[in-house]
Motif scaffolding. Structure first.
Motif, mmCIF file in Angstrom:
data_model
loop_
_atom_site.group_PDB
_atom_site.id
_atom_site.type_symbol
_atom_site.label_atom_id
_atom_site.label_comp_id
_atom_site.label_asym_id
_atom_site.label_seq_id
_atom_site.Cartn_x
_atom_site.Cartn_y
_atom_site.Cartn_z
ATOM 1 N N GLN A 1 0.833 -1.201 0.000
ATOM 2 C CA GLN A 1 0.000 0.000 0.000
ATOM 3 C C GLN A 1 0.868 1.253 0.000
ATOM 4 N N THR A 2 1.881 1.268 0.847
ATOM 5 C CA THR A 2 2.795 2.414 0.906
ATOM 6 C C THR A 2 3.498 2.608 -0.425
ATOM 7 N N SER A 3 3.944 1.513 -1.023
ATOM 8 C CA SER A 3 4.632 1.576 -2.310
ATOM 9 C C SER A 3 3.710 2.127 -3.395
ATOM 10 N N HIS A 4 2.472 1.638 -3.464
ATOM 11 C CA HIS A 4 1.541 2.108 -4.480
ATOM 12 C C HIS A 4 1.247 3.598 -4.306
ATOM 13 N N LEU A 5 1.069 4.041 -3.079
ATOM 14 C CA LEU A 5 0.816 5.469 -2.842
ATOM 15 C C LEU A 5 2.017 6.317 -3.254
ATOM 16 N N ARG A 6 3.214 5.843 -2.949
ATOM 17 C CA ARG A 6 4.430 6.562 -3.328
ATOM 18 C C ARG A 6 4.533 6.671 -4.855
ATOM 19 N N VAL A 7 4.205 5.580 -5.530
ATOM 20 C CA VAL A 7 4.256 5.567 -6.993
ATOM 21 C C VAL A 7 3.225 6.536 -7.577
ATOM 22 N N PHE B 1 4.170 9.590 -10.017
ATOM 23 C CA PHE B 1 3.606 9.745 -11.357
ATOM 24 C C PHE B 1 2.897 11.086 -11.500
ATOM 25 N N ALA B 2 2.097 11.462 -10.503
ATOM 26 C CA ALA B 2 1.373 12.736 -10.554
ATOM 27 C C ALA B 2 2.345 13.912 -10.572
ATOM 28 N N ALA B 3 3.424 13.827 -9.801
ATOM 29 C CA ALA B 3 4.422 14.900 -9.787
ATOM 30 C C ALA B 3 5.105 15.001 -11.143
ATOM 31 N N TRP B 4 5.446 13.858 -11.723
ATOM 32 C CA TRP B 4 6.089 13.867 -13.038
ATOM 33 C C TRP B 4 5.137 14.416 -14.089
ATOM 34 N N LEU B 5 3.864 14.022 -14.003
ATOM 35 C CA LEU B 5 2.862 14.445 -14.979
ATOM 36 C C LEU B 5 2.555 15.933 -14.854
ATOM 37 N N GLY B 6 2.549 16.437 -13.626
ATOM 38 C CA GLY B 6 2.278 17.855 -13.419
ATOM 39 C C GLY B 6 0.804 18.215 -13.416
ATOM 40 N N ARG B 7 -0.040 17.207 -13.401
ATOM 41 C CA ARG B 7 -1.488 17.421 -13.342
ATOM 42 C C ARG B 7 -2.124 16.147 -12.800
ATOM 43 N N SER B 8 -3.419 16.132 -12.684
ATOM 44 C CA SER B 8 -4.111 14.971 -12.142
ATOM 45 C C SER B 8 -3.914 13.748 -13.040
ATOM 46 N N THR C 1 3.614 -1.358 -11.766
ATOM 47 C CA THR C 1 2.546 -2.111 -11.112
ATOM 48 C C THR C 1 1.667 -1.166 -10.298
ATOM 49 N N GLY C 2 2.296 -0.217 -9.612
ATOM 50 C CA GLY C 2 1.531 0.783 -8.862
ATOM 51 C C GLY C 2 0.716 1.680 -9.778
ATOM 52 N N VAL C 3 1.302 2.079 -10.902
ATOM 53 C CA VAL C 3 0.577 2.913 -11.873
ATOM 54 C C VAL C 3 -0.593 2.121 -12.459
ATOM 55 N N LYS C 4 -0.344 0.854 -12.744
ATOM 56 C CA LYS C 4 -1.406 -0.011 -13.278
ATOM 57 C C LYS C 4 -2.557 -0.139 -12.277
ATOM 58 N N PHE D 1 -4.637 3.087 -12.345
ATOM 59 C CA PHE D 1 -5.534 3.230 -13.491
ATOM 60 C C PHE D 1 -6.617 2.166 -13.524
ATOM 61 N N ARG D 2 -6.275 0.931 -13.185
ATOM 62 C CA ARG D 2 -7.247 -0.156 -13.280
ATOM 63 C C ARG D 2 -8.282 -0.111 -12.160
ATOM 64 N N VAL D 3 -7.834 0.048 -10.926
ATOM 65 C CA VAL D 3 -8.724 -0.080 -9.781
ATOM 66 C C VAL D 3 -9.296 1.267 -9.346
ATOM 67 N N THR D 4 -8.414 2.246 -9.160
ATOM 68 C CA THR D 4 -8.856 3.520 -8.608
ATOM 69 C C THR D 4 -9.594 4.372 -9.636
ATOM 70 N N LEU D 5 -8.984 4.547 -10.804
ATOM 71 C CA LEU D 5 -9.567 5.439 -11.806
ATOM 72 C C LEU D 5 -10.420 4.717 -12.850
#
Length: 85
Positions: free
Chosen positions: A11-17, A21-28, A59-62, A65-69
């Motif tokens: 869980q901690t790893s997925h949240l960190r990822v 990703f959001a920081a790199w993307l610069g938007r939601s 895996t965290g990004v997946k 996108f798959r579960v949360t969004l």
């Protein structure tokens, strides 16, 4: 994440990822495109991220996108790499 029986470390790893990703993307991340996901994977390679860390990150990004969004269109473009033998 608890309902999917992910342990505290996962869980901690997925949240960190997700934050990375959001920081790199610069938007939601909700506004991400397939090109954004591909560019993030390329960014991980170019910055010298190890194969193991890249797979864990994607895996965290997946999961995001798959579960949360529920953005299954973006999950198809995410791939894992194998360590060279």
């Amino acid at each position: 994440m608890t309902a999917r029986t992910l342990g505290p470390a996962s869980q901690t790893s997925h949240l960190r990822v997700c934050k990375r990703f959001a920081a790199w993307l610069g938007r939601s991340p909700e506004t991400a495109t397939p090109d954004d996901v591909r560019d993030f994977q390329r960014h991980l390679v170019e910055t010298g991220t190890s194969t193991c860390t890249r797979n864990q990150t994607m895996t965290g990004v997946k999961f995001l996108f798959r579960v949360t969004l529920r953005r299954h269109d973006l999950v198809a473009g995410i791939f894992s790499l194998k360590e060279p033998v």
